[in-house]
Design a protein around this motif. Structure first.
Motif, PDB file in Angstrom:
ATOM      1  N   ASN A  76      25.548  92.375  55.406  1.00  0.00           N
ATOM      2  CA  ASN A  76      24.713  91.394  56.080  1.00  0.00           C
ATOM      3  C   ASN A  76      25.457  90.870  57.301  1.00  0.00           C
ATOM      4  OD1 ASN A  76      23.280  89.110  56.905  1.00  0.00           O
ATOM      5  ND2 ASN A  76      22.610  88.642  54.820  1.00  0.00           N
ATOM      6  N   THR A 124      20.104  82.542  60.430  1.00  0.00           N
ATOM      7  CA  THR A 124      21.545  82.622  60.666  1.00  0.00           C
ATOM      8  C   THR A 124      21.933  82.175  62.082  1.00  0.00           C
ATOM      9  OG1 THR A 124      21.351  84.979  61.250  1.00  0.00           O
ATOM     10  CG2 THR A 124      21.896  84.432  58.954  1.00  0.00           C
ATOM     11  N   SER A 129      25.050  93.299  50.305  1.00  0.00           N
ATOM     12  CA  SER A 129      23.925  93.441  49.384  1.00  0.00           C
ATOM     13  C   SER A 129      23.835  94.918  49.012  1.00  0.00           C
ATOM     14  CB  SER A 129      22.617  92.970  50.026  1.00  0.00           C
ATOM     15  OG  SER A 129      21.527  93.163  49.149  1.00  0.00           O
ATOM     16  N   ALA A 183      25.173  87.074  57.923  1.00  0.00           N
ATOM     17  CA  ALA A 183      25.966  86.278  56.994  1.00  0.00           C
ATOM     18  C   ALA A 183      27.441  86.287  57.374  1.00  0.00           C
ATOM     19  CB  ALA A 183      25.783  86.791  55.566  1.00  0.00           C
ATOM     20  N   LYS A 219      29.513  82.931  58.265  1.00  0.00           N
ATOM     21  CA  LYS A 219      30.676  82.591  57.449  1.00  0.00           C
ATOM     22  C   LYS A 219      31.926  82.448  58.311  1.00  0.00           C
ATOM     23  CE  LYS A 219      30.901  83.516  53.161  1.00  0.00           C
ATOM     24  NZ  LYS A 219      30.987  84.083  51.789  1.00  0.00           N
ATOM     25  N   GLN A 264      22.674  74.725  56.776  1.00  0.00           N
ATOM     26  CA  GLN A 264      22.063  75.330  55.598  1.00  0.00           C
ATOM     27  C   GLN A 264      20.755  76.049  55.924  1.00  0.00           C
ATOM     28  OE1 GLN A 264      22.579  72.771  51.879  1.00  0.00           O
ATOM     29  NE2 GLN A 264      22.936  71.248  53.467  1.00  0.00           N
ATOM     30  N   PRO A 298      18.120  78.852  56.729  1.00  0.00           N
ATOM     31  CA  PRO A 298      18.030  80.278  56.389  1.00  0.00           C
ATOM     32  C   PRO A 298      18.098  81.176  57.623  1.00  0.00           C
ATOM     33  CG  PRO A 298      15.876  79.228  56.209  1.00  0.00           C
ATOM     34  CD  PRO A 298      16.869  78.132  56.427  1.00  0.00           C
ATOM     35  N   SER A 313      28.704  79.943  51.073  1.00  0.00           N
ATOM     36  CA  SER A 313      28.193  80.558  49.847  1.00  0.00           C
ATOM     37  C   SER A 313      27.403  81.829  50.111  1.00  0.00           C
ATOM     38  CB  SER A 313      27.299  79.555  49.103  1.00  0.00           C
ATOM     39  OG  SER A 313      26.121  79.277  49.843  1.00  0.00           O
ATOM     40  N   LEU A 314      27.262  82.208  51.375  1.00  0.00           N
ATOM     41  CA  LEU A 314      26.474  83.388  51.712  1.00  0.00           C
ATOM     42  C   LEU A 314      27.142  84.666  51.222  1.00  0.00           C
ATOM     43  CD1 LEU A 314      25.373  82.593  55.387  1.00  0.00           C
ATOM     44  CD2 LEU A 314      23.952  82.519  53.337  1.00  0.00           C
ATOM     45  N   GLU A 315      26.332  85.582  50.724  1.00  0.00           N
ATOM     46  CA  GLU A 315      26.827  86.898  50.325  1.00  0.00           C
ATOM     47  C   GLU A 315      26.811  87.808  51.554  1.00  0.00           C
ATOM     48  OE1 GLU A 315      28.036  87.820  47.478  1.00  0.00           O
ATOM     49  OE2 GLU A 315      27.630  85.955  46.394  1.00  0.00           O
ATOM     50  N   GLY A 320      25.944  75.971  51.988  1.00  0.00           N
ATOM     51  CA  GLY A 320      25.266  76.855  52.931  1.00  0.00           C
ATOM     52  C   GLY A 320      26.092  78.054  53.335  1.00  0.00           C
ATOM     53  N   PRO A 321      26.731  78.011  54.510  1.00  0.00           N
ATOM     54  CA  PRO A 321      27.420  79.188  55.057  1.00  0.00           C
ATOM     55  C   PRO A 321      28.500  79.788  54.171  1.00  0.00           C
ATOM     56  CG  PRO A 321      27.212  77.481  56.720  1.00  0.00           C
ATOM     57  CD  PRO A 321      26.755  76.865  55.441  1.00  0.00           C
TER      58      PRO A 321
END
Length: 311
Positions: free
Chosen positions: A277, A222, A272, A280, A284, A218, A220, A267-269, A264-265
């Protein structure tokens, strides 16, 4: 190579020559052989120096370069996105440290094996760990991993200390230290159960390892999150895990680690607006691979989670 007045590149080049010579069969089996007094003396001089004030052995020189040869800008390193495949510039600012790590592993392997080299390198690790400087602690973790790789049988009795060190530093304030701690945890899990059952670290440390991983996935940063996902794969597959091992080592903690991945991973978008990203995406993909390994290891116990977790 021992001169403190030489720059990092010169010292690395000198170390490379020595490491190459140590790998030559006639030198390794002859000049550095423990069966002769001259061989033992030469090997000792390489490991610890010749006793003069300016002299340092190759182990200590490598350790210094590993500690000093990394990028000073932690913030830039942390914001640089994780990637699935590193390009030639991915670790450009750490090239001195990384090369010194590779050379250290060669020396550890070729200078009499772990029985002669570990007594030299492990006190240096203790010294590095005693310093709060993030570079020194990152270096200590890296050196422990190289010891494990170069001399796994001899290093086996030091595994509990290495595991405790990695676990204690997994939540360090520095993301660089966190990353290296996850790297070491993964290496320890991968070799677990090998060497005739000498290493059974997951049975002893499993809950604490997974707790550290759940925290790091989790992150921030990456790079840290991506490495933590890879650590899950190493945990699940270490030592050729059987279905019985999965029931013991994975199933009791399955819900908690899946919740950490979902929060954490997973749920990453990855987009953007119009931009993508990259970090991300990498995290993922690693997380999906980790979920697949958890599913494989836990068997039917994973069935209730398919609907909520599988993307």
């Amino acid at each position: 190579v021992s001169s403190k007045h030489s720059d990092g590149t010169t010292r690395l080049s000198s170390l490379e020559v020595l490491a190459t010579l140590c790998e030559v069969g006639d030198v390794k089996r002859g000049r550095l052989s423990a069966s002769s007094a001259d061989g033992a003396e030469l090997r000792n001089a390489l490991l610890v120096g010749d006793g003069s004030p300016e002299s340092m052995g190759v182990i200590r020189i490598c350790a210094e370069l590993i500690a000093k040869g990394v990028d000073d800008d932690v913030e830039e390193w942390a914001t640089d996105p994780a990637t699935l495949i590193d390009d030639c510039n991915a670790w450009e600012e750490d090239d001195v440290a990384l090369y010194a790590e590779a050379l250290l592993e060669l020396f550890l392997h070729n200078l009499g094996g772990g029985s002669h080299s570990l007594p030299v390198v492990l006190p240096l690790v203790e010294t590095l760990l005693a310093d709060n400087e993030w570079k020194h602690r990152r270096a200590a973790l890296s050196i422990l991993e190289r010891c494990l790789s170069a001399a796994p049988v001899t290093f086996a009795r030091h595994v509990p200390v290495a595991m405790e060190t990695a676990l204690s530093l997994a939540t360090n304030d520095s993301v660089r230290v966190q990353y290296q701690a996850m790297n070491l945890l993964g290496a320890l899990c991968e070799i677990d159960g090998t060497l005739g059952g000498v290493m059974k670290v997951r049975h002893q440390y499993g809950p604490r390892v997974l707790q550290a991983i759940a925290h790091s996935v989790q992150s921030p940063c990456t790079k840290v999150a991506s490495m933590a996902c890879l650590c899950i794969v190493s945990y699940c597959r270490g030592g050729g895990q059987s279905s019985a091992d999965g029931e013991t080592l994975v199933v009791p903690y399955l819900k908690d680690i899946l919740m950490a991945l979902v929060a954490g991973p997973l749920s990453l978008e990855i987009t953007s607006g119009a931009s993508v990203n990259i970090g991300a995406i990498a995290v993922k993909v690693r997380a999906i691979g980790a979920v697949a390994c958890l599913a494989e290891s836990s068997g039917e116990s994973f069935v209730p989670y398919y609907g909520n977790v599988m993307p």
